[in-house]
Design a protein around this motif. Structure first.
Motif, mmCIF file in Angstrom:
data_model
loop_
_atom_site.group_PDB
_atom_site.id
_atom_site.type_symbol
_atom_site.label_atom_id
_atom_site.label_comp_id
_atom_site.label_asym_id
_atom_site.label_seq_id
_atom_site.Cartn_x
_atom_site.Cartn_y
_atom_site.Cartn_z
ATOM 1 N N GLU A 157 50.887 77.728 -58.266
ATOM 2 C CA GLU A 157 50.651 79.272 -57.724
ATOM 3 C C GLU A 157 50.298 80.107 -58.957
ATOM 4 O O GLU A 157 49.198 80.728 -58.676
ATOM 5 C CB GLU A 157 52.198 79.613 -57.205
ATOM 6 N N LYS A 192 48.117 75.162 -49.905
ATOM 7 C CA LYS A 192 48.574 76.575 -50.104
ATOM 8 C C LYS A 192 47.243 77.526 -50.086
ATOM 9 O O LYS A 192 46.483 77.294 -51.106
ATOM 10 C CB LYS A 192 49.597 76.617 -51.049
ATOM 11 N N LEU A 199 50.084 84.577 -51.796
ATOM 12 C CA LEU A 199 50.169 83.402 -50.709
ATOM 13 C C LEU A 199 49.867 83.982 -49.533
ATOM 14 O O LEU A 199 50.564 84.890 -48.883
ATOM 15 C CB LEU A 199 51.660 82.704 -50.721
ATOM 16 N N GLN A 201 48.732 81.468 -46.856
ATOM 17 C CA GLN A 201 49.473 80.623 -45.584
ATOM 18 C C GLN A 201 49.994 79.274 -46.742
ATOM 19 O O GLN A 201 49.261 78.683 -47.564
ATOM 20 C CB GLN A 201 48.434 79.983 -44.886
ATOM 21 N N GLU A 202 50.998 78.779 -46.087
ATOM 22 C CA GLU A 202 51.718 77.416 -46.606
ATOM 23 C C GLU A 202 51.620 76.386 -45.685
ATOM 24 O O GLU A 202 52.209 76.510 -44.874
ATOM 25 C CB GLU A 202 53.097 77.600 -47.375
#
Ligand code: CTP
Ligand code: CA
Length: 228
Positions: A157, A192, A199, A201-202
Motif C-alpha cells: 500500500e 488492489k 484504496l 478496490q481490493e
C-alpha cells in the motif's frame, strides 16, 4: 444517469496500452530483460477493444501469444524505444494503461561486437532508464486518464501510493508478485486498485481477463463522471 452497454463503454476513446518487458542490449547476442509475459497488457488491450475503444498496444518482450483482433500493435525493444513511442502517441490518447515491466537499469554501454571472454572478471556498468510513466504524468492534459501498475513484494500500500502520487496517475493497480497466482507469467492476478485518496478496490484471485474487464469498467465510470 445513463446506461451504457459494455460494448460502448469506451466508444470514441483512444486507449494506449503498454505490455511486456523491455529488452536492454549488452552486445549483439546478449541482453537484459525480465519475467513479464505481457499477458496483463494483452488482456487489457483486448477488453478495451471489446468495449469499443480504438486501441494501440505497445509491446516489448512478450510471450503472451496472439495479438488481440482489431488492436494496432507497435513492437518496441528497449525502455528508451518504448519511451519514444509512447510519448509520441500521448497527444492522440485519452487513456493510457502502463502494464509494461520497464527495465529500471540498462547497460551503460552497448558493445558493437560480441564480448569475448577473458581470464578476468567482467563488470557490467548499468545506468538508469527514463521513467516513462512519470514523464506521461508530467505531460498529462485535462481529460487524459493514466493508469499505472506496481509490482511489489512488501509494503504494497505504501509503495503503491507513493508511485501513484509521484507519477501523477489517476489509478494504480498494485499486485503482490510474491503471492501464488499473482504477477509475472501467470494467467491470474490478485490486485488492489488505488486512487489519490487511497484504496478503491481490493480484488480476489481472478483471471487477467476478468481483472482487465473490472479495471476498464472502473476507468469508464471515472471518465464519464468527469464529463465529456
Ligand atoms: N515504469 C515506467 N518506466 C520505468 C519504470 C517503471 O513507465 N522506467 C512504470 C511501469 O510501467 C509501471 C509503474 O511505472 O506502470 C511502476 O513500475 P514499478 O517497477 O512497480 O515501479 P518503479 O517506479 O520502477 O519503482 P521500483 O521498481 O523501484 O519499485
Ligand atoms: Ca521498476
Amino acid at each position: 444517469e445513463s446506461y451504457f452497454a459494455e460494448e460502448q463503454l469506451l466508444q470514441g476513446k483512444r486507449v494506449l496500452v503498454t505490455a511486456g518487458g523491455t529488452l536492454e542490449r549488452i552486445d549483439p547476442v546478449r541482453y537484459i530483460t525480465n519475467d513479464s509475459s505481457g499477458k496483463m497488457g494483452f488482456a487489457i488491450a483486448a477488453e478495451a477493444r471489446r468495449m469499443g475503444a480504438e486501441v494501440v498496444l505497445v509491446a516489448g518482450n512478450t510471450s503472451a501469444g496472439e495479438v488481440p483482433g482489431g488492436v494496432s500493435l507497435v513492437r518496441t525493444g528497449s525502455a528508451q524505444q518504448m519511451y519514444d513511442e509512447v510519448l509520441q502517441q500521448l497527444p492522440q490518447t485519452d487513456i493510457i494503461i502502463k502494464a509494461a515491466a520497464v527495465a529500471d537499469y540498462r547497460p551503460k554501454q552497448t558493445f558493437q561486437q560480441k564480448i569475448k571472454k577473458t581470464g578476468e572478471e567482467l563488470v557490467l556498468e548499468l545506468e538508469r532508464t527514463p521513467d516513462i510513466l512519470q514523464a506521461l504524468g508530467q505531460r498529462k492534459k485535462n481529460g487524459q486518464f493514466i493508469v499505472g501498475f506496481a509490482a511489489e513484494t512488501e509494503q504494497l500500500e505504501q509503495y503503491a501510493m507513493e508511485k501513484l502520487i509521484r507519477k501523477n496517475c489517476d489509478l494504480l493497480v498494485a499486485n503482490n508478485v510474491a503471492l501464488e497466482g499473482a504477477g509475472f507469467g501467470t494467467d491470474t492476478n490478485i490486485a488492489k486498485i488505488f486512487d489519490r485518496s487511497g484504496l478503491v478496490q481490493e480484488l480476489p484471485l481472478m483471471t487477467k481477463q476478468e481483472l482487465a474487464s473490472r479495471l476498464l469498467r472502473l476507468v469508464a465510470s471515472r471518465i464519464q463522471r468527469s464529463g465529456d
